[in-house]
Each structure stands twice: as structure tokens, then as C-alpha cells.
Write an enzyme that holds these catalytic residues in place. Sequence first.
Site, PDB file in Angstrom:
ATOM      1  N   ASP A  44      47.455  49.914  32.349  1.00 50.67           N
ATOM      2  CA  ASP A  44      46.943  49.016  31.928  1.00 50.67           C
ATOM      3  C   ASP A  44      46.779  49.006  30.432  1.00 50.67           C
ATOM      4  OD1 ASP A  44      45.579  47.624  33.848  1.00 50.67           O
ATOM      5  OD2 ASP A  44      44.324  49.469  34.328  1.00 50.67           O
TER       6      ASP A  44
HETATM    7  C1  BGC Z   1      41.603  52.284  30.739  1.00 49.82           C
HETATM    8  C2  BGC Z   1      42.388  52.398  31.917  1.00 49.82           C
HETATM    9  C3  BGC Z   1      41.832  51.488  32.799  1.00 49.82           C
HETATM   10  C4  BGC Z   1      41.523  49.855  32.218  1.00 49.82           C
HETATM   11  C5  BGC Z   1      40.727  49.100  33.327  1.00 49.82           C
HETATM   12  C6  BGC Z   1      41.039  50.990  30.196  1.00 49.82           C
HETATM   13  O1  BGC Z   1      40.215  51.040  29.184  1.00 49.82           O
HETATM   14  O2  BGC Z   1      42.121  53.337  29.543  1.00 49.82           O
HETATM   15  O3  BGC Z   1      42.541  53.844  32.400  1.00 49.82           O
HETATM   16  O4  BGC Z   1      42.603  51.209  33.869  1.00 49.82           O
HETATM   17  O5  BGC Z   1      40.839  50.366  31.085  1.00 49.82           O
HETATM   18  O6  BGC Z   1      40.245  48.114  33.139  1.00 49.82           O
HETATM   19  C1  NOJ Z   2      43.032  53.223  36.059  1.00 52.32           C
HETATM   20  C2  NOJ Z   2      43.041  51.795  36.765  1.00 52.32           C
HETATM   21  O1  NOJ Z   2      42.261  51.677  37.871  1.00 52.32           O
HETATM   22  C3  NOJ Z   2      44.515  51.702  37.316  1.00 52.32           C
HETATM   23  O2  NOJ Z   2      44.799  50.520  37.798  1.00 52.32           O
HETATM   24  C4  NOJ Z   2      45.581  51.933  36.143  1.00 52.32           C
HETATM   25  O3  NOJ Z   2      46.885  51.769  36.670  1.00 52.32           O
HETATM   26  C5  NOJ Z   2      45.288  53.172  35.340  1.00 52.32           C
HETATM   27  N1  NOJ Z   2      44.196  53.341  35.075  1.00 52.32           N
HETATM   28  C6  NOJ Z   2      46.350  53.686  34.535  1.00 52.32           C
HETATM   29  O4  NOJ Z   2      46.409  52.822  33.210  1.00 52.32           O
END
Ligand code: BGC
Ligand code: NOJ
Length: 819
Positions: free
Chosen positions: A481
Site C-alpha cells: 500500500d
Molecule cells: C500502512 C499499511 C496499510 C495501509 C492501509 C499504511 O499506512 O503502512 O500497512 O496497509 O496504511 O491503509
Molecule cells: C496491510 C493492508 O491491510 C494490506 O492490504 C497491505 O497489502 C499490507 N498492509 C501491505 O502494505
Amino acid sequence: MKYGYFDDRAREYVINNPETPYPWINYLGSKNYFCLLSNTAGGYSFYKDARLLRITRYRYNNVPIDAGGKYYYIYEDGEYWSPTWAPVKAKLDYYQCQHGLGYSVITGERKNISTEILYFVPVDDNCEIHRLKIKNNGSSVRKIKLFSFVEFCLWDAYDDMTNFQRNLSTGEVEVEGSTIFHKTEYRERRNHFSFFTVNSNISGFDTDRESFIGLYNGFHEPQVVVSGRPGNSIASGWSPIGSHCLEIVLQPGEEQSYIFILGFMENNPDNKWSSCGGINKDKAYSMIRRYNSDIKVDNALQQLKSYWDDLLSGFYLESGDDRLDRMVNTWNQYQCMVTFNLARSASYFESGISRGIGFRDSNQDLLGVVHMVPERARERLIDLARTQFEDGSTYHQYQPLTKEGNNEIGSGFNDDPLWLILGTAAYIKETGDISILNEEVSFNNGKEATLFDHLLASFNHVVLNKGPHGLPLIGRADWNDCLNLNCFSTDPGESFQTTTNKDDGQAESVLIAGMFVTIGPEFVKMCRFIGKDEIADRAQSEIEDMKKAVMEHGRDKNWFLRAYDYYGNKVGSIDNNEGQIYIEPQGFCVMGGLGIESGFARKALDSVKERLDTEYGLVLLDPPYKQYYPELGEISSYPPGYKENGGIFCHANPWIMIAETVLGRGNNAFEYYKKIAPAYLEEISDIHRMEPYVYAQMIAGKDAVNHGEAKNSWLTGTAAWNYVAITHYILGIRPEYEGLKIDPCIPEEWSGFYVEKRFRGKVYKIHVNNPAKVSKGVKHIKVDGEIIEGNLIRIPLENQARENVNDNTTQHIVEVIMG
Ligand code: BGC
Ligand code: NOJ
């Protein structure tokens, strides 16, 4: 240092020190009513949706941490304490918290008064039970006052913590006998209420927080408890609570039992309660009658235990390694179910107000539960598909209450569509139910379609959205993400914008390419099974094209590249100053079979070992970014070693474990497995800090100040993927379309293991022997005494959903000799 131990027989983690390195929690509830409960009785409850129907209040980010919960106070002669240690924190002579499957028991003893509180949510009801047993272990008669405490939330948890001008004038309660009704309306119309009751006469009560606690006091010194006198307060506005006062006399050796019930009630939908009208108390009383005696509570608890035993009995392992067995047989499966139920909504790191059901998350979560709850996995697949757009793109999240796509977040994550193919494939392989492909489920615009049409749209979405190197466009981000590559500025010094415009955002993802060559063949197989050979041929040739594109443009010298950014620059290359190697494409490209013959796959995984491996697991990238790069986005906003910026992102570790099994390197695969599996980290709880019975999303990486410290326990795709890695690939008991494959890839030193797997209505008792001490390779397999050809136990696909996949009347004995 350890803070407890595993009781494998009872399937409990038993905590014997209340001051755990972080609150160690459990989840009560398995269907609609849920409660998060910490080892010192902190936490909160909600019905279906942690944001919209929050039953009790919780303050995240509080000081001290974890203040607010389901508290009991014991008062005697001017002294008081909490039998759950918090919130009073008076020293207990004995403390124990047993976190079991869907229930917890917290026991505390002080001054010869021992109290045991059993907390659980019955399988099919919308309430939680707190059964409190109190015993006099001394030799004199004791006169005690017992105070209960819950704080109600005014339903919408977000509104509750922001809209005080309104909410502090809305609270309403009613007390009838020993039952406290929380009647506050939510906006227009009362259609639900909650209540808190006890099966005994009470000597008083409180329903107004400030009368009970005192405006300037904390949970640790409520003025009512300090004085030992209930205020009989009736809340009007402000903050409604529920507190009972019971006067208890205990003879030496005597034990008494009290049953408290916190319940949620929906009024009948056809019963339109007018504003400020009554509530349907009869419904509440009939719920109360279901649990108002010890025998009824014992039965409900037994039912809960059977529910979990049945769910978890679909896969059973004896490996000779207790830690592995308890991960596989109990805790990993349990976490998979909790994660499937809650998505990413409510944990001690997710506030319950910000996230719905994620499209990619949910498809991956179901990989870990499809063998336990195939019908629910099927339903989830259909719900997810319904939020898909006709062009194959998908809403990134949907709301659990409405099942509508979330417009605030929208779409544009180009990995999303492929996960639906993977989820569907997992469902078919487990159940054999290929008929799901014909299930009618319209696209988001209402256009009629079958699930197969959705998968085709998913597949095509990748094909039709490729960039300059023939690799998939990344869109807003892929699985990672935080890698936001379509960020650019036309004028340096100006703020950066993100583009998702197809003709504009040209950043490409090698991870999506790797996913495409791993997941695409699943689609091809499905096409063949249902006679769509022409589509299968075309799809196969697209996969071949993608393989070529990766081998030509998706590789660096020693590993797979991660991406091309908006400007066409490489990401994840030795030529970069930072972020030279990323974990994700190494896992997926090797799983997809890329570079196996040429030895490049081996090189890539060796590079992972060299560059990404640490004592506590594999970091996501190396070296982490030390400054913010707008063209990379959020990833470089984290300090080095945390989260996606070089943290040990546990979700991606099993991809490497699986890739290692593709190369037959069982030693490496299992070594990576053990590094992050919580049961193996019990002794280092002081470093790791999170619960030793569930995975955390992230462990701080080697460049972080607190290397080895975990965060974000419970709700993470880590649960499902580790379950897949250990059961399907390391133990190698793997459902395939045509049957059950036995393909272990284990450490050479193992002499074998035993698995019982429920599969398509039968039980397979699988004895694996490894006399030659190999990692991989099956010499022969006997099923019920007969040698079979190859390592696949053939079972034809079915053309309809199975009524009851749990019919395990037929057993097969499988003997496997590796070599
Ligand atoms: C986090 C990710 C997460 C995303 C969800 C980010 O700030 O680092 O792990 O998947 O937010 O919106
Ligand atoms: C957490 C999120 O829930 C997931 O959708 C994402 O793939 C991972 N973080 C990695 O960024």
C-alpha cells in the site's frame, strides 16, 4: 522472559503475570457479537460493525494503556481491589488469565478471597456472559461488596468520540430490578438497545459515570467503590454506564457464583419504536433466561468449545515439535478465523472506525479458513465479486453492514482483481465445488454476470493495463500500500499529486507480474475444467508474454526488480542508493516458476537470504529509505526498519517460504517459518512484546532502533499465508482441483510426521516417513494399502455445492515414503 505458557490440552494460553509487555488480548464472539478482551479485562464490545454498533466505549491511545473494560471491584472494610489486577492494580496473591478459543478466564486472589471470572459470547446469541465465582479461602466469615462496571458507547464509535455537543445530551437508561437498560437512541429512530444484568438481587446500582467514578478520579479509584456505597444514580445525558452493587457474605470455604450478562437487542424490524418510546424488554428478559443459571452457562460454554473443536479438527498435525503442533492445530487456525471475521477492523491497533472489508485482504484471509468454513468462504467470495466493476477493477473495501463498496477509498489498486482468482481457486480446490463459477453475481453496475465472468474480467484487467515494458501498471499501489509510484510533480517545489489516470500513471509493478504468472494458471485450469478452452489458450499465451516481459525487463543482476516508477526509473535495483532489493517479487516470481531452469530463481532467493534475512525474520526491503522520496510515496515516510520501509512485514515472509519449497529447499523454508511463528518467540516476549500465540503484522527490522519488537498483532494476512505455507507447502498436504496432493518439503533432519485432514467429506490419515532424510521428493504413496501413481490422491471435482463437507464418516489411510 515468559509471561505464561501454552496449555495444549485445554487449547489455552495461560498468562501468569498481569504486567505483560503489551495488553495480550483475546476475541470473544464468532458471528455477530464480538468482544475484545485483554488479560486484565480491558477492551470493548460491538455488534457486527465495530464502528456503527459499538456497545461499550474504549479509548485508544490512552494513558495508561488499555483503560476501560469489563471491570469488577471487590470492597471490604474500606479496602478494594480488582480481581483482574487492572484497573486498581492492588497486588494480587494469585493471578492467572487463560485465553481460550472464544473465551477467557481471569482469576485473582487477595486476602484469601479468590475470584474467577469466565468471559464468553455464546455461539448463537448476541450477548456476553461474565460468570463470576467468588470463594472464601480463609477461616473467618467475610462480608464483601462486589461492584460491576461497563461503560456504554453511544453506538457510532466515531461520532461518540467527536460529537460531544450532541451526544452528551442524549444518554438514557432505565433500571428494573437487577437489569440496567441502555436506551440511548442513535439519531432518528431507536431500533436497538443494550442491557447489563445479574442473576441476583442487588443492593444498589449506578448508571451515571461521573456519579460512579467521580469527575476527577480514574477507573482505579471510583468514588462509589472507595466509599463502598452505590449512588443509585440515573444517567441523563453525559456518559451512561452499568454498575451493580452486590452484598455478599461468605462463610469459610464457601463459594458463590454470579452471572452477569451484557446483551444487545434489535427491536423487531416491524416494530417501529417511536422516538423516546419504549424498548422491547421482553426480548431482553427471554435472552436473560437463557443464561441465568450455572448449568445453562456450562452448557453454553460446552457448546462454544464443541464449535471450535469441530472447526479446528479439519487439520491435525503430530510432528514431534510441540511448538509447531500448537501453531498448526490451534493458534494459527484460530487467528485465521478471527481475521476472517473481523477483517482489519477492530484490534488493539485498528480502532474499529476506519476500515471496512478489504478486497485483497479478504481474498487472502479466506485462504486460511476455507477448510473450516467453506460455506462462509463462498459467501464472502460472492460479496466481494459483487463490488467489482465491469472492467475488472474493484472497490478496495466494502462496508460490512451494507456490503456496498466504499466510495471514499474507491478503486485503483491494480493487484486487487487477481486476488479474487486466487480466493476462488482456493475454494474450489478445497471443496471440489466448481459450480461456484456459474454462480450469478452481477457487477457493481448491476450488469448480470457469473462468477466466472468476474474472474475473466480480473484476468483481463491485468492484460489491458500494461505499461511501457509490458509489465502491469501499478495504479495507486499494489499489495504494498505504501509504494505509491504514480506520484509526481510537474514543477519541483510544488506539492506532489497522485495520478491514477491510465494514460498518465505509467508506473509498473513486477509484483503484479509475479502474481499474474502465479495466479493466472489457476484461471487457465478453471477454464479447462468448464470447457472454455479458447479462453484458456488465450490466457496461457498472455501468461507466456508476461513471463517474457519479466525475464527481459523485470530482473536486476541478482534478483527480480520491484517496479518502474512514474518516470520509468527502476525500483528495487542495485543501481538505487536505497531500497535495492524488495521481498515481494522474489516470492511471487519464483512461486510462478520464473527463472527456475536458468538458476535465476535460486540466485534471487540466495540474495533474499543474504540481504533480507535477520534473526527475527525477513525484512521487506534493503537498505531502507533514510529520506522521503515523493516519487515513492508513503513507504519512505516511515523511519528505517518500520512497516513497509524495511520492517519484517510478516505477511510477505511465507511467500519466500513457499518459493523455497518450489526450489526444494526445506531447511530454508522451515527456518524462515520458525523465525516469525509466535510460539517460537515465547521466550523473547520482552523483545517481541506481542502475544506469543498470534502473528503480528510487523516486527521492527534490522535498521530500526527496536529490532525484533512487533506491532499490529492479530488482524493480518500473515495468519492465512503462514497457514498456507506450513500446511500446503512445507508439510505439503495441498488441495488441488483433481484431488489431494502430498508434496512435503521439510528440513532434512525430520524423520516424518502425521497429519489428519478432512477433505471433501472424508478423512485422510497421512503418515509421512522420511527414511532417506531428504527435503523433498515422494518415492511412493499407498492409499488404503494400494500404491498410487504419482503423489496426487485423485478425487473428481463436483458439480454442485456439497451440503455438508463435514461428514467425516469415511477414512483413508495414506502411507507416504519420501526419498
Ligand atoms: C500502512 C499499511 C496499510 C495501509 C492501509 C499504511 O499506512 O503502512 O500497512 O496497509 O496504511 O491503509
Ligand atoms: C496491510 C493492508 O491491510 C494490506 O492490504 C497491505 O497489502 C499490507 N498492509 C501491505 O502494505
